[in-house]
Motif scaffolding. Structure first.
Motif, mmCIF file in Angstrom:
data_model
loop_
_atom_site.group_PDB
_atom_site.id
_atom_site.type_symbol
_atom_site.label_atom_id
_atom_site.label_comp_id
_atom_site.label_asym_id
_atom_site.label_seq_id
_atom_site.Cartn_x
_atom_site.Cartn_y
_atom_site.Cartn_z
ATOM 1 N N ASP A 1 0.813 -1.216 0.000
ATOM 2 C CA ASP A 1 0.000 0.000 0.000
ATOM 3 C C ASP A 1 0.848 1.269 0.000
ATOM 4 N N PHE A 2 2.128 1.147 0.351
ATOM 5 C CA PHE A 2 3.003 2.311 0.393
ATOM 6 C C PHE A 2 3.783 2.498 -0.904
ATOM 7 N N HIS A 3 3.380 1.801 -1.965
ATOM 8 C CA HIS A 3 4.098 1.924 -3.239
ATOM 9 C C HIS A 3 3.987 3.351 -3.760
ATOM 10 N N ARG A 4 4.956 3.751 -4.559
ATOM 11 C CA ARG A 4 4.943 5.043 -5.214
ATOM 12 C C ARG A 4 4.479 4.863 -6.657
ATOM 13 N N ASP A 5 3.976 5.936 -7.243
ATOM 14 C CA ASP A 5 3.467 5.840 -8.610
ATOM 15 C C ASP A 5 4.535 5.376 -9.595
ATOM 16 N N ASP A 6 5.813 5.705 -9.318
ATOM 17 C CA ASP A 6 6.856 5.330 -10.271
ATOM 18 C C ASP A 6 7.238 3.854 -10.180
ATOM 19 N N VAL B 1 4.664 1.466 -10.118
ATOM 20 C CA VAL B 1 3.491 0.696 -10.526
ATOM 21 C C VAL B 1 3.808 -0.203 -11.713
ATOM 22 N N LEU B 2 4.704 0.229 -12.597
ATOM 23 C CA LEU B 2 5.085 -0.597 -13.736
ATOM 24 C C LEU B 2 5.735 -1.899 -13.269
ATOM 25 N N GLU B 3 6.465 -1.846 -12.180
ATOM 26 C CA GLU B 3 7.103 -3.047 -11.649
ATOM 27 C C GLU B 3 6.064 -4.031 -11.118
ATOM 28 N N PHE B 4 4.980 -3.519 -10.570
ATOM 29 C CA PHE B 4 3.907 -4.407 -10.126
ATOM 30 C C PHE B 4 3.275 -5.124 -11.318
ATOM 31 N N PHE B 5 3.119 -4.424 -12.432
ATOM 32 C CA PHE B 5 2.586 -5.071 -13.634
ATOM 33 C C PHE B 5 3.552 -6.134 -14.161
ATOM 34 N N GLY C 1 -3.966 -4.243 -5.608
ATOM 35 C CA GLY C 1 -4.225 -2.870 -5.190
ATOM 36 C C GLY C 1 -3.438 -1.814 -5.938
ATOM 37 N N PRO C 2 -2.097 -1.945 -6.021
ATOM 38 C CA PRO C 2 -1.306 -0.902 -6.667
ATOM 39 C C PRO C 2 -1.597 -0.709 -8.147
ATOM 40 N N THR C 3 -2.211 -1.699 -8.801
ATOM 41 C CA THR C 3 -2.476 -1.574 -10.238
ATOM 42 C C THR C 3 -3.884 -1.068 -10.537
ATOM 43 N N THR C 4 -4.696 -0.893 -9.495
ATOM 44 C CA THR C 4 -6.094 -0.499 -9.726
ATOM 45 C C THR C 4 -6.198 0.866 -10.373
#
Length: 223
Positions: free
Chosen positions: A83-88, A90-94, A165-168
């Protein structure tokens, strides 16, 4: 090593060795502290830390117990961190989704029972004919979580759910800005469902890869 860390390791060793099984009650605080060579304060700090990550369950007036240690329970801590991920990032989550979800989808094509497959179809049918972006994304999340659960691997399922969550927000952003994204998502969901329903794990894996990679590719361009 800090005293509290040492205390945590000693309790963990008791659990890993099987001395404390899932659901087992810990010895009384004074007895356990003496046995492990710890101060009672250090033991309390260790118990508090292990309770925060759902390894221990402190029941007021009853005692402290080892939890069920189910992956879903233990990976709740990962959800908190994610939940503490940063917008930069999010690509890594994908990128991680692209590694995990095709495998889960292939496994679901083998392991899902007829009722599970019917439920999966029900998720697709529940989407209105002209869905809003929010409805589509909610349906997308439910669809993928159901497939992950259908893989039969609780660790894999819990990991995928934690990463949703981070990709929503990126999924909503795509739905609002990319022409044809809604139709493409629905078409690919149907293809994934049909591959699972027809017990074709390789086809299911391929469609899941195309599906997740398509969003990842769009995000790369958008960023």
């Amino acid at each position: 090593m800090a005293v509290t860390d040492a205390a945590i390791d000693k309790i963990k060793d008791m659990i890993v060795s099987g001395e404390l099984a899932p659901g087992a009650r810990l010895p009384k605080e004074a007895d356990l502290a003496e046995r492990l060579g710890l101060s009672r304060n250090s033991l309390r700090e260790a118990v508090r830390a292990l309770a925060l990550i759902n390894v221990l369950d402190v029941r007021q007036g009853d005692g402290t117990y080892v939890t069920s240690l189910e992956p879903r329970l233990l990976l709740d801590a990962l959800s908190f961190v994610v939940d503490f991920h940063r917008d930069d990032t999010v690509l890594e989550f994908f990128q991680v989704r692209r590694i995990l979800e095709p495998s889960a989808t292939a496994m679901a094509a083998v392991n899902m029972g007829p009722d599970d497959i019917e439920d999966l179809r029900g998720i697709l049918d529940a989407l209105p004919d002209d869905p809003s972006v929010e409805q589509l994304v909610a349906n997308d999340l439910e669809f993928h979580q159901r497939i992950a659960k259908g893989s039969g691997n609780t660790v894999l399922s819990s990991l995928i759910e934690s990463l949703s969550g981070p990709t929503t927000r990126a999924r909503i952003w795509r739905g609002l800005t990319q022409e044809g994204a809604t139709v493409k998502t629905q078409e690919q969901h149907l293809a994934i469902y049909e591959a699972i329903a027809s017990r074709q794990p390789d086809v299911a894996r391929a469609w899941a890869t195309v599906h997740v990679a398509g969003v990842e590719q769009w995000l790369r361009s958008a960023l």
